[in-house]
Design an enzyme around this catalytic site. Sequence first.
Site, PDB file in Angstrom:
ATOM      1  N   CYS A   1      -1.612 -11.605 -43.665  1.00  0.00           N
ATOM      2  CA  CYS A   1      -1.064 -10.416 -44.316  1.00  0.00           C
ATOM      3  C   CYS A   1      -0.545 -10.844 -45.686  1.00  0.00           C
ATOM      4  CB  CYS A   1       0.010  -9.727 -43.479  1.00  0.00           C
ATOM      5  SG  CYS A   1       1.625 -10.520 -43.411  1.00  0.00           S
TER       6      CYS A   1
ATOM      7  N   HIS B   1       3.801 -31.348 -35.045  1.00  0.00           N
ATOM      8  CA  HIS B   1       5.170 -31.323 -34.529  1.00  0.00           C
ATOM      9  C   HIS B   1       5.497 -30.112 -33.673  1.00  0.00           C
ATOM     10  CE1 HIS B   1       6.808 -34.200 -37.859  1.00  0.00           C
ATOM     11  NE2 HIS B   1       5.761 -34.693 -37.216  1.00  0.00           N
TER      12      HIS B   1
END
Length: 142
Positions: free
Chosen positions: A65, A98
């Site tokens: 978006c 991570h």
Amino acid sequence: MKISIGNDHAGPDYKKAIVKYLEEKGYEVINHGTDTFDSVDYPDFVHPVANDVESGTVDFGIIICGSGNGVAMTANKHQKVRAALCWTKEISALARQHNNANIISIPARFTAIHQAVDMVDTFLNTAFEGGRHQQRVDKISC
């Protein structure tokens, strides 16, 4: 690998370039996004992507978006989704390494198309490191 992609009116050109790249690499793509620049409501295109990821129908999701925020917020309402807002390749890699992100959120108004394609490439080709990061990821869901 199977990828689900969704976008609002800020992202048709980005989606087109990303889908072309993915198909050239042999990925199967499920398109839930709009193909026009007419104003639409991004949740209508993001929930199907998040459902695909959550159900295991696809390996990863891509959402686009203008800012990347609205689509990320929407996708992250799904319990098994970890959508990461990324604006550089380095952040895309860290989101996978991570956080074990399974959806990349791209801000179309703040990245160039070639950057978005590079971020997707990095995201899809970076493995989760596990280890100490796994215990953190396990604490995300409420």
